[in-house]
Design a protein around this motif. Structure first.
Motif, PDB file in Angstrom:
ATOM      1  N   SER A 144      15.755  -6.589   9.273  1.00  0.00           N
ATOM      2  CA  SER A 144      15.816  -6.176  10.630  1.00  0.00           C
ATOM      3  C   SER A 144      15.486  -4.819  10.911  1.00  0.00           C
ATOM      4  O   SER A 144      14.923  -4.616  11.880  1.00  0.00           O
ATOM      5  N   GLN A 145      15.444  -4.045   9.744  1.00  0.00           N
ATOM      6  CA  GLN A 145      15.173  -2.587   9.932  1.00  0.00           C
ATOM      7  C   GLN A 145      14.758  -1.981   8.865  1.00  0.00           C
ATOM      8  O   GLN A 145      15.363  -2.183   7.500  1.00  0.00           O
ATOM      9  N   VAL A 146      13.719  -1.156   8.866  1.00  0.00           N
ATOM     10  CA  VAL A 146      13.353  -0.513   7.842  1.00  0.00           C
ATOM     11  C   VAL A 146      13.129   1.112   8.187  1.00  0.00           C
ATOM     12  O   VAL A 146      12.667   1.453   9.067  1.00  0.00           O
ATOM     13  N   MET A 147      13.898   1.683   7.435  1.00  0.00           N
ATOM     14  CA  MET A 147      13.918   3.269   7.663  1.00  0.00           C
ATOM     15  C   MET A 147      13.173   4.188   6.640  1.00  0.00           C
ATOM     16  O   MET A 147      13.817   3.839   5.505  1.00  0.00           O
ATOM     17  N   LEU A 158       5.487   6.375   9.683  1.00  0.00           N
ATOM     18  CA  LEU A 158       5.233   5.048  10.704  1.00  0.00           C
ATOM     19  C   LEU A 158       4.626   4.050   9.815  1.00  0.00           C
ATOM     20  O   LEU A 158       4.771   3.017   9.580  1.00  0.00           O
ATOM     21  N   LYS A 159       3.591   4.567   8.936  1.00  0.00           N
ATOM     22  CA  LYS A 159       2.498   3.622   8.221  1.00  0.00           C
ATOM     23  C   LYS A 159       3.549   3.299   7.073  1.00  0.00           C
ATOM     24  O   LYS A 159       3.262   2.284   6.508  1.00  0.00           O
ATOM     25  N   LEU A 160       4.202   4.080   6.417  1.00  0.00           N
ATOM     26  CA  LEU A 160       5.232   3.844   5.275  1.00  0.00           C
ATOM     27  C   LEU A 160       6.304   2.538   5.628  1.00  0.00           C
ATOM     28  O   LEU A 160       6.488   1.425   5.052  1.00  0.00           O
ATOM     29  N   MET A 161       6.813   2.618   7.025  1.00  0.00           N
ATOM     30  CA  MET A 161       7.695   1.516   7.283  1.00  0.00           C
ATOM     31  C   MET A 161       6.953   0.308   7.538  1.00  0.00           C
ATOM     32  O   MET A 161       7.301  -0.681   7.325  1.00  0.00           O
ATOM     33  N   ILE A 169       0.680  -1.161   0.050  1.00  0.00           N
ATOM     34  CA  ILE A 169      -0.053   0.248   0.204  1.00  0.00           C
ATOM     35  C   ILE A 169       0.712   1.174   0.044  1.00  0.00           C
ATOM     36  O   ILE A 169       0.502   2.494   0.213  1.00  0.00           O
ATOM     37  N   VAL A 170       2.305   1.113  -0.251  1.00  0.00           N
ATOM     38  CA  VAL A 170       2.959   2.442  -0.216  1.00  0.00           C
ATOM     39  C   VAL A 170       2.697   3.255  -1.269  1.00  0.00           C
ATOM     40  O   VAL A 170       2.658   4.222  -1.215  1.00  0.00           O
ATOM     41  N   PRO A 171       2.259   2.980  -2.646  1.00  0.00           N
ATOM     42  CA  PRO A 171       1.838   3.913  -3.391  1.00  0.00           C
ATOM     43  C   PRO A 171       0.747   4.724  -2.912  1.00  0.00           C
ATOM     44  O   PRO A 171       0.449   5.856  -3.278  1.00  0.00           O
ATOM     45  N   HIS A 172      -0.059   4.120  -2.259  1.00  0.00           N
ATOM     46  CA  HIS A 172      -1.385   4.643  -1.712  1.00  0.00           C
ATOM     47  C   HIS A 172      -0.996   5.854  -0.779  1.00  0.00           C
ATOM     48  O   HIS A 172      -1.641   6.756  -0.594  1.00  0.00           O
ATOM     49  N   LEU A 173       0.238   5.444   0.089  1.00  0.00           N
ATOM     50  CA  LEU A 173       0.377   6.373   1.098  1.00  0.00           C
ATOM     51  C   LEU A 173       1.373   7.486   0.747  1.00  0.00           C
ATOM     52  O   LEU A 173       1.614   8.352   1.606  1.00  0.00           O
TER      53      LEU A 173
END
Length: 122
Positions: free
Chosen positions: A81-84, A61-64, A46-50
């Motif tokens: 392990s991590q998404v920034m 936070l929603k994108l992560m 849903i990244v393109p929607h956000l």
């Protein structure tokens, strides 16, 4: 894994030192809106929607969450392990996704760190 480069049509394959196919796959997952693939309706994120939501910490936070969930579901070659996520300083209107973790392979797990720009013209 072996595949085709989406822009050039040339053959690409994953190499531990330079995982071209994996980079392309992650970008495709993050930039494909769920429900837009005919034969794989659940594929994507849903990244393109956000992307067009206000540039604030809540959207960040929603994108992560959206990117980590989609990558865990559709990309078995990595263990995240991590998404920034941050707004790109160089390119206004784009978000910079930094994905870190391990690249799983038959020769052993390797450290993994990639940066992806996702925005209006992803």
């Amino acid at each position: 894994m072996k595949g085709m480069h989406r822009s050039t049509g040339r053959s690409i394959r994953d190499d531990v030192s330079y995982p071209d196919h994996l980079y392309q796959s992650i970008h495709d997952i993050l930039s494909t809106l769920i429900g837009t693939r005919l034969c794989r309706r659940e594929y994507g994120s849903i990244v393109p929607h956000l992307i067009d939501e206000p540039c604030n910490e809540f959207t960040q936070l929603k994108l992560m969450n959206a990117s980590a969930t989609a990558l865990i579901r559709f990309e078995p070659r990595i263990k995240i392990s991590q998404v920034m996520v941050s707004q790109s300083a160089d390119t206004p209107g784009y978000w910079e996704f930094t994905i870190a973790g391990k690249q799983l392979s038959s020769s052993g797990d390797q450290p993994f760190n990639q940066i992806h720009l996702i925005g209006a013209a992803a």
